[in-house]
Design a protein around this motif. Sequence first.
Motif, PDB file in Angstrom:
ATOM      1  N   GLY A 306       1.086  -0.608  -0.015  1.00 20.85           N
ATOM      2  CA  GLY A 306       0.543  -0.137  -0.267  1.00 20.85           C
ATOM      3  C   GLY A 306       1.163   1.064   0.322  1.00 20.85           C
ATOM      4  N   GLN A 308       3.551   3.693  -1.429  1.00 20.83           N
ATOM      5  CA  GLN A 308       4.649   4.338  -2.496  1.00 20.83           C
ATOM      6  C   GLN A 308       6.423   3.985  -2.562  1.00 20.83           C
ATOM      7  OE1 GLN A 308       3.631   8.138  -4.368  1.00 20.83           O
ATOM      8  NE2 GLN A 308       1.608   7.579  -4.423  1.00 20.83           N
ATOM      9  N   MET A 388      -3.302   7.126  23.427  1.00 22.78           N
ATOM     10  CA  MET A 388      -3.243   8.084  24.227  1.00 22.78           C
ATOM     11  C   MET A 388      -3.639   7.395  25.608  1.00 22.78           C
ATOM     12  SD  MET A 388      -3.212  10.992  22.084  1.00 22.78           S
ATOM     13  CE  MET A 388      -4.603  11.941  23.342  1.00 22.78           C
TER      14      MET A 388
ATOM     15  N   GLU B  34       5.639  22.753  16.327  1.00 21.56           N
ATOM     16  CA  GLU B  34       6.001  23.069  17.666  1.00 21.56           C
ATOM     17  C   GLU B  34       7.049  24.467  17.521  1.00 21.56           C
ATOM     18  OE1 GLU B  34       8.795  20.812  19.682  1.00 21.56           O
ATOM     19  OE2 GLU B  34       8.719  22.146  21.533  1.00 21.56           O
ATOM     20  N   ALA B  69      10.588  16.971   9.727  1.00 28.27           N
ATOM     21  CA  ALA B  69      11.693  16.396   8.906  1.00 28.27           C
ATOM     22  C   ALA B  69      11.205  16.248   7.369  1.00 28.27           C
ATOM     23  CB  ALA B  69      12.782  15.564   9.162  1.00 28.27           C
ATOM     24  N   ARG B 153      20.366  16.769   1.075  1.00 29.78           N
ATOM     25  CA  ARG B 153      21.651  16.379   1.660  1.00 29.78           C
ATOM     26  C   ARG B 153      23.073  17.161   1.739  1.00 29.78           C
ATOM     27  NH1 ARG B 153      21.459  14.322   5.757  1.00 29.78           N
ATOM     28  NH2 ARG B 153      22.760  13.664   5.750  1.00 29.78           N
ATOM     29  N   LEU B 157      22.332  14.859  -2.415  1.00 30.13           N
ATOM     30  CA  LEU B 157      21.275  13.969  -3.595  1.00 30.13           C
ATOM     31  C   LEU B 157      20.751  15.056  -4.564  1.00 30.13           C
ATOM     32  CD1 LEU B 157      20.477  12.486  -0.630  1.00 30.13           C
ATOM     33  CD2 LEU B 157      21.233  11.539  -1.888  1.00 30.13           C
ATOM     34  N   ASP B 260      19.595  11.463  -7.229  1.00 32.50           N
ATOM     35  CA  ASP B 260      18.331  10.710  -7.030  1.00 32.50           C
ATOM     36  C   ASP B 260      16.960  11.396  -7.476  1.00 32.50           C
ATOM     37  OD1 ASP B 260      15.757   9.884  -5.323  1.00 32.50           O
ATOM     38  OD2 ASP B 260      16.703   9.930  -3.761  1.00 32.50           O
ATOM     39  N   THR B 262      13.483  10.765  -7.627  1.00 37.38           N
ATOM     40  CA  THR B 262      12.768  11.117  -6.736  1.00 37.38           C
ATOM     41  C   THR B 262      12.421  12.239  -5.851  1.00 37.38           C
ATOM     42  OG1 THR B 262      12.786   8.688  -6.720  1.00 37.38           O
ATOM     43  CG2 THR B 262      10.434   9.890  -5.263  1.00 37.38           C
ATOM     44  N   LYS B 263      14.229  12.644  -5.362  1.00 35.79           N
ATOM     45  CA  LYS B 263      14.444  13.449  -4.449  1.00 35.79           C
ATOM     46  C   LYS B 263      14.176  15.093  -5.480  1.00 35.79           C
ATOM     47  CE  LYS B 263      15.067  11.681  -0.115  1.00 35.79           C
ATOM     48  NZ  LYS B 263      14.726  10.201  -0.722  1.00 35.79           N
ATOM     49  N   VAL B 329       3.138  12.343   1.430  1.00 39.87           N
ATOM     50  CA  VAL B 329       2.298  11.153   1.522  1.00 39.87           C
ATOM     51  C   VAL B 329       2.512  10.096   1.093  1.00 39.87           C
ATOM     52  CG1 VAL B 329       0.145  10.899   1.110  1.00 39.87           C
ATOM     53  CG2 VAL B 329       0.596  13.188   2.722  1.00 39.87           C
ATOM     54  N   ILE B 330       3.062   9.095   1.282  1.00 37.31           N
ATOM     55  CA  ILE B 330       3.314   7.453   0.204  1.00 37.31           C
ATOM     56  C   ILE B 330       2.695   6.973   0.218  1.00 37.31           C
ATOM     57  CG2 ILE B 330       5.484   7.971  -0.269  1.00 37.31           C
ATOM     58  CD1 ILE B 330       6.570   6.638   1.641  1.00 37.31           C
ATOM     59  N   HIS B 331       1.319   6.790   1.746  1.00 37.01           N
ATOM     60  CA  HIS B 331       0.332   5.401   1.515  1.00 37.01           C
ATOM     61  C   HIS B 331      -0.610   6.162   2.468  1.00 37.01           C
ATOM     62  CE1 HIS B 331      -0.375   2.139   4.146  1.00 37.01           C
ATOM     63  NE2 HIS B 331       0.429   1.323   3.591  1.00 37.01           N
ATOM     64  N   ALA B 332      -1.591   5.579   2.318  1.00 37.13           N
ATOM     65  CA  ALA B 332      -3.145   5.650   3.156  1.00 37.13           C
ATOM     66  C   ALA B 332      -3.080   5.925   4.768  1.00 37.13           C
ATOM     67  CB  ALA B 332      -3.883   4.588   3.280  1.00 37.13           C
ATOM     68  N   CYS B 333      -2.063   5.260   5.205  1.00 32.37           N
ATOM     69  CA  CYS B 333      -1.741   5.966   6.621  1.00 32.37           C
ATOM     70  C   CYS B 333      -0.975   7.812   6.949  1.00 32.37           C
ATOM     71  CB  CYS B 333      -0.734   4.728   7.371  1.00 32.37           C
ATOM     72  SG  CYS B 333       1.266   5.202   7.169  1.00 32.37           S
ATOM     73  N   ASP B 334      -0.677   7.765   5.955  1.00 32.20           N
ATOM     74  CA  ASP B 334      -0.042  10.080   6.137  1.00 32.20           C
ATOM     75  C   ASP B 334      -1.149   9.868   6.023  1.00 32.20           C
ATOM     76  OD1 ASP B 334       2.790   8.575   6.285  1.00 32.20           O
ATOM     77  OD2 ASP B 334       2.866   8.673   3.730  1.00 32.20           O
ATOM     78  N   PHE B 345      -5.656  15.801  18.507  1.00 35.93           N
ATOM     79  CA  PHE B 345      -5.256  14.570  18.797  1.00 35.93           C
ATOM     80  C   PHE B 345      -5.955  14.505  20.800  1.00 35.93           C
ATOM     81  CE2 PHE B 345      -1.177  14.243  16.481  1.00 35.93           C
ATOM     82  CZ  PHE B 345      -1.083  13.350  16.025  1.00 35.93           C
ATOM     83  N   ASN B 346      -5.853  15.806  20.677  1.00 36.32           N
ATOM     84  CA  ASN B 346      -7.164  16.279  21.928  1.00 36.32           C
ATOM     85  C   ASN B 346      -8.179  16.138  22.627  1.00 36.32           C
ATOM     86  OD1 ASN B 346      -4.193  16.362  22.955  1.00 36.32           O
ATOM     87  ND2 ASN B 346      -4.383  18.340  22.888  1.00 36.32           N
TER      88      ASN B 346
END
Lengths: 475, 559
Positions: A306, A308, A388, B34, B69, B153, B157, B260, B262-263, B329-334, B345-346
């Motif tokens: 899933g 990239q 949490m 932050e 980062a 870098r 790169l 590189d 991609t970068k 963003v490279i995955h649905a989790c991102d 979050f709170n």
Amino acid sequence: MADAGVVETLLRRIEKVDDGVDSLEVANSLGVDHQVIVGAVKSLQSVGDVISAELRSSKHWELTEEGMEIAENGSHEARVFSSIPLEGLAQSELMKLSFGKIGFSKAMSSKWIRVDKTHEGGPRIFRTVESIEDQVREKLLLVQKGNTSQLEEKEKNELKKRKLLSEVTVKTYWITKGNSFSTTITKQETELTPEMIATGNWKEKKFKPYNFEAMGVAPDSGHLHPLMKVRTQFRQIFLEMGFTEMPTNNFIESSFWNFDSLFQPQQHPARDQHDTFFLSDPALAHEFPQDYLERVKKVHSEGGFGSQGYKYDWKIEEAQKNILRTHTTAVSARMLYKLAQQEKFTPVKYFSIDRVFRNETLDATHLAEFHQIEGVVADYGLTLGDLMGILHQFFTKLGLKKWVEVGNSGVFRPEMLLPMGLPEDVSVIAWGLSLERPTMIKYGINNIRELVGHKVNLQMVLRQPHMSTGLLSFT
Amino acid sequence: MPTVGVKRDLLFKALGRTYTDEEFDELCFEFGLELDEITSEKEIISREQGDSKASGASDIILYKIDVPANRYDLLCLEGLVRGLQVFKNKLEAPRYRRVSPISGEPQKLIITKATAAVRPHAVAAVLRNITFTQERYDSFIELQEKLHQNICRKRSLVAIGTHDLDTISGPFTYTAKPPGDICFKPLNQTKEYTATQLMSLYKTDSHLRHYLHIIEDKPVYPVIYDSNGIVLSMPPIINGDHSKISLKTKNVFIECTATDVTKAKIVLDMMVTMFSEYCSQPFTLTITGISCQHFKKIAQLLTRMCLRSQATGVGDEIEVEIPPTRSDVIHACDIMEDAAIAYGFNNITRTTPRTYTVANQFPLNKLTELLRQDLAAAGFTEALNFALCSQEDIADKLGKKISETKAAHISNPKTAEFQVARTTLLPGLLKTIAANRKMPLPLKLFEISDVVLKDETKDVGASNSRRFCAVYYNKSPGFEVIHGLLDRTMQLLEVQPACGEGYHIQAADDSTFFPGRCAEIFVRGKSVGRLGVLHPDVINRFELTMPCSALEMDIEPFL
């Protein structure tokens, strides 16, 4: 107890006078050293209010060693004068005498003598006056007899310059009768003895009072290091929460387990020479789980699961490089991989507290090595709410009333977990913090070197209190 | 985490309102950033170089903001403001479009095969009809620098070159040539130099000398020409002076050369998208899309994070547009992470995982904990020393050769203190005594920690060994004290004093110890360590003055 005879004599003297006596005068009249009388005063003071002694200091003039010699034998110049017979004396002969050299020049300047340099057989010295008056000696004798006041200030200073007189400060006691003055003193006992208990004669004895204002003697014991005490507390918290300790006794790790397995790209700044300690010997790691390594390579370079991916040329050479682990998550990765190899997945809760290493620029709060605390939970369907919730429980046990930034937490990426072979519906949540930072906050230490390393102040180790309630208290 | 410094007033102007420091700190926190520090140029200079240098420096208030980062799109004022405005629903998430020039063909950058030997990739773009102001221009230059330091870098790169398009003409050629054959007037110089001359010229340049190593040893150097043979740049070192940009520049040609690709694409996208808002047709570039399975209302949250989303109507599916600014963003989790940030979050309800587990201690650590308590009770105080030290500490100072130590060596120590991992705990304890000589005697110290030894049976070629070390430092050597501590330790470990099945000590030769005053400790017939009176030379080398006895042994055999 001082010499009982001296104490008794001193008390008699005090009894005879109305106002009081001076300790130095008593010493002089008794012909004993002043310190003996001081000892007697101290010992009387310790037995209650028998006498009262007021410390006084006074300056007075005293003869130096050379001064005393002159008082006895006369000044150097006078001795030179008296050594010269009427027919004169060869200068070389005079110089052989101990006082010759100094006495000669002084006698010359006083015009008591003259030198005949043309005399046959070498220079010869003759008297120029009939008789002399040795004033230096007389002045010194005055001082010796205690009649210093008859000398003028200028004269005293001149003698001081010649190192014949010196001014000394004398501390004496002015001793008067105390409220419970008595000439007979019963000796006070300092401590109860086995003999007194056996004979029962403690009943007749008087005991010297204790000084309750003094500190006690420090117990002769060892101490645990404060940072290690806090480590024990953190371990305890994890154990209470049902977390199993991971084997973190491997400081040297391969880049593969430290970075690649965590889906950290090979060009990531953390993998730079400036941040990580690399090893020259043993430089490279061997033996990786081959299937897993291929999956890690693929997810980095091409993606999958899933993702990239990062789309770069992943190199085994980079993964092989040995380093000093930069976090204990390297061990978590090994543990999760091992877990994924089980026939059937079982939920786990892991923790560790151990050293990690960063090739950082050192300052008051950063060292090249520190202790990382890490907690990891792996189970089916864990959520951010679970993370949490568990963090809340953890920090409540710490006694943290307010959240302060002491660490970080998160959910491991699928690109890390799926190549290991963990089931797709398993999530892994984790958090980490340093052991040093909360300990420094707890003990109010600003410089980390005072806490860790050989420059530690052992006095600090000895001073630390026991932590009975919350480990850290922030309000 | 990279830190971005922005002028506070400029930031507030762009955000359309002012905040108190606390309010802004809160906003940063919600958005996953932050606010690291509130300072000014003057303050920074006075802290780093002293008050005298700081007089005359700017008093303007700077916010230093820590940015994740991988969020290169937040490295400049423009990107930060855009992110925050969209997050606060004050701005619609921008859509980037690629546009063709009104007249003529798109610009071309031709890459020759020669570049394969040194820096094989290049991508380029043009920002048309841009309007610079001094602040925008400074921000443009600063973003370039931030990207160079982070994702690029330090230019190894990717390297970025920006040029005034109206001073040059395409098509452009990216090629590589021997350094002697490249000759041009570099940025801010008055005459032409060959590449070879440039490399020696920049040897002493405080900024550029850090990049020379990237191409220095290559047979050919990369170079970009326009159709008239004008040198645009010699990446990754320096641009040509001819095409330099200024406040008046209207059309900017941006090239990224890379090892590189991609970068390089990410960097180019950043440069273009961040500053496209100053073009007469803002936000123009291409879009890509992936879809994500989840609830409908998430679409709104995601849109606030500059990820335009809408429910497709097919089940729970929503479609998310990933703008070129979001290379992270490279995955649905991102995407889910951004949804969580937007949700706050709170605001997430805390739950307790129902994971049932039984806790186990790591046996070696359990033993360590138990022993530490009893050793302190025996009157010894615990020390905690570094696992890294100098070669001298573990070898010369102890009267040993480094080759005999089985030490693991560090290849890049910044100072001698970090040359090796320690192979023995003794030097650390002796250094602790040296630093505490004013303490009343005797000094009785111990440490139970790991040392590291080369070990061919391990995948990494080294393993830890858990050691117990104790020292006694006094006017007399006190061998009997250390010996007594060994007896007590063995009692705790339930080992009887006896040859064979128990423990015993036997005279040994060891250059660390005084001749005839060293014994080896045997447990069940196996050597586990040594104890004895230290050699006077060892005592001197650690700058100590009193006799000292010591004990060091392995505790792993007792598990």
